[in-house]
Design a protein around this motif. Structure first.
Motif, short mmCIF file in Angstrom:
data_model
loop_
_atom_site.label_atom_id
_atom_site.label_comp_id
_atom_site.label_asym_id
_atom_site.label_seq_id
_atom_site.Cartn_x
_atom_site.Cartn_y
_atom_site.Cartn_z
N SER A 143 1.22 12.15 32.21
CA SER A 143 1.96 12.88 31.17
C SER A 143 0.99 13.68 30.31
O SER A 143 -0.23 13.49 30.34
N THR A 145 0.76 13.45 27.18
CA THR A 145 0.20 12.57 26.15
C THR A 145 -1.07 11.91 26.66
O THR A 145 -2.08 11.83 25.94
N GLU A 146 -1.04 11.43 27.90
CA GLU A 146 -2.23 10.82 28.47
C GLU A 146 -3.38 11.84 28.59
O GLU A 146 -4.54 11.51 28.36
N ASP A 148 -3.79 14.55 26.69
CA ASP A 148 -4.30 14.85 25.34
C ASP A 148 -5.20 13.75 24.82
O ASP A 148 -6.22 14.01 24.15
N ASN A 149 -4.85 12.49 25.12
CA ASN A 149 -5.71 11.38 24.69
C ASN A 149 -7.08 11.44 25.37
O ASN A 149 -8.11 11.18 24.74
#
Length: 401
Positions: A143, A145-146, A148-149
């Motif tokens: 995803s 989000t993963e 971006d982290n």
């Protein structure tokens, strides 16, 4: 009675004839001098006007100093453990001057180096992880989000690595600065620290004179300052040591006058250092402003000054007009006044632009008592020397005689 009157008349006539003869100058005066004889010649001393080079000069006093004086300031603070250089030592760039206690700074350097190794390892790890996550994100296997982290973790690791590397550079610099070194080739003028003292940043530890050259700074009034130009030759002399000389040239001129003193600063760089010219010695600097070659030159003592007072009608002020002349001896017997047009001066010599020619015989002693076309007698120098003093006899000497 008639005979007595006749004798009286003859006596009166003879007396009148004698009186007339005396008034006409036909006889000699009781002193034996003839009233019709010319006045005696005035004794004068002369020199011959010659041609020579003459320079307009400006003289002032100043101290010899190094062109640059460098203040060496410690970059770190701690106790001084060793002194390497002292007053008068000549040092090269990079030569050690003093040593600061370095154990704390060495420990900081080792710690910074370890921190950088850790941050570099984390940066490599997170960089590889971010590349893998980037490939997976392109294939839509993770995803956003993963992804971006993973990117934030990589950027944080990179920032920490750069910070630790900067910290290592600073700690290495501090460790190197525990050795106070000379930044220039020069001589140590002052040492303000000793073993055991606390070296403080911002406090001068050494003053070093850069030996790239010497200079002298003089301060001149406006009329002289305005005539100085860069490149003019300068000679130096030391008081009470006429054989000690040096040469230089004007290198810098202040563009303004000091408002408190009205003087302008002139910097002179030495091009040739004479014997025993040291830093700090007081010298007389002679600036050659202008030189005229083969000029007609006479002593200033030969001049006769004439001052006339003029009243300016518009401003109702008094003006002084000065003119100068000399007496030229013609045929060794006649002193003729000659009005002059003067040029530049050098010491007791002055240039004559108009009024006399080379070879003219100029009166230098006795000219103030002369008028135009006065008869003179050219005397030797010994005629003007003071007579030898005659000792006064003491009573003891008189009794001995």
């Amino acid at each position: 009675m008639i005979q007595t009157k006749t004798n009286l008349s003859i006596f009166v006539i003879l007396s009148a004839l004698l009186l007339l003869q005396a008034c006409s100058g036909g006889g000699a005066n009781p002193g034996g001098e003839n009233f019709n004889s010319p006045p005696p010649a005035t004794s004068v001393e002369t020199i011959t006007a010659e041609t020579r080079d003459i320079s307009q000069q400006i003289k002032s006093f100043g101290n010899i100093r190094a062109q640059e004086i460098v203040n060496v300031v410690p970059q770190v603070s701690n106790r001084i453990t060793k002194i390497h250089s002292d007053l008068g030592d000549t040092v090269q760039p990079g030569d050690p001057l003093a040593k600061i206690y370095d154990v704390p700074f060495r420990d900081q350097f080792e710690q910074a180096k370890a921190q950088m190794e850790q941050s570099r390892a984390a940066y490599v790890r997170d960089s590889l992880q971010f590349q893998r996550q980037q490939e997976l994100f392109k294939k839509e296997l993770i995803s956003s989000t993963e992804f971006d982290n993973a990117r934030a973790t990589f950027q944080n690791s990179r920032s920490q690595y750069e910070a630790s590397r900067a910290n290592l550079t600073q700690s290495r610099e501090n460790l190197m600065n525990t050795e106070i070194r000379s930044p220039v080739y020069g001589v140590v003028l002052t040492r303000n620290i000793s073993e055991g003292d606390l070296a403080t940043t911002g406090q001068t530890a050494y003053e070093i004179a850069n030996l790239t050259g010497y200079q002298c700074r003089v301060y001149l009034p406006f009329e002289e300052w305005r005539n100085v130009k860069i490149g003019q030759p300068v000679t130096f002399s030391v008081s009470n040591h006429p054989d000690v000389t040096g040469e230089g040239r004007v290198s810098k001129i202040s563009p303004r006058l000091d408002p408190s003193t009205g003087l302008g600063e002139v910097v002179i760089s030495l091009t040739e250092q004479g014997q025993n010219i040291y830093q700090g010695v007081l010298v007389q600097a002679t600036i050659n402003v202008e030189t005229h070659e083969n000029a007609v030159v006479i002593p200033r003592a030969a001049l006769v000054e004439n001052v006339q007072t003029l009243i300016e009608p518009e401003s109702n002020t008094i003006q002084l007009e000065r003119s100068y002349s000399v007496f030229v001896v013609r045929n060794d017997t006649l002193a003729v006044r000659s009005e002059l047009k003067l040029g530049i001066e050098q010491g007791d010599r002055i240039e004559v632009l108009e009024g006399i020619q080379p070879g003219d015989e100029i009166v230098i002693t006795g000219q103030n008592s002369l008028d135009d076309s006065t008869r003179v007698r050219v005397a030797d120098q010994q005629d003007f020397e003071d007579p030898e003093a005659i000792p006064i006899e003491t009573p003891e000497t008189q009794e001995t005689d």
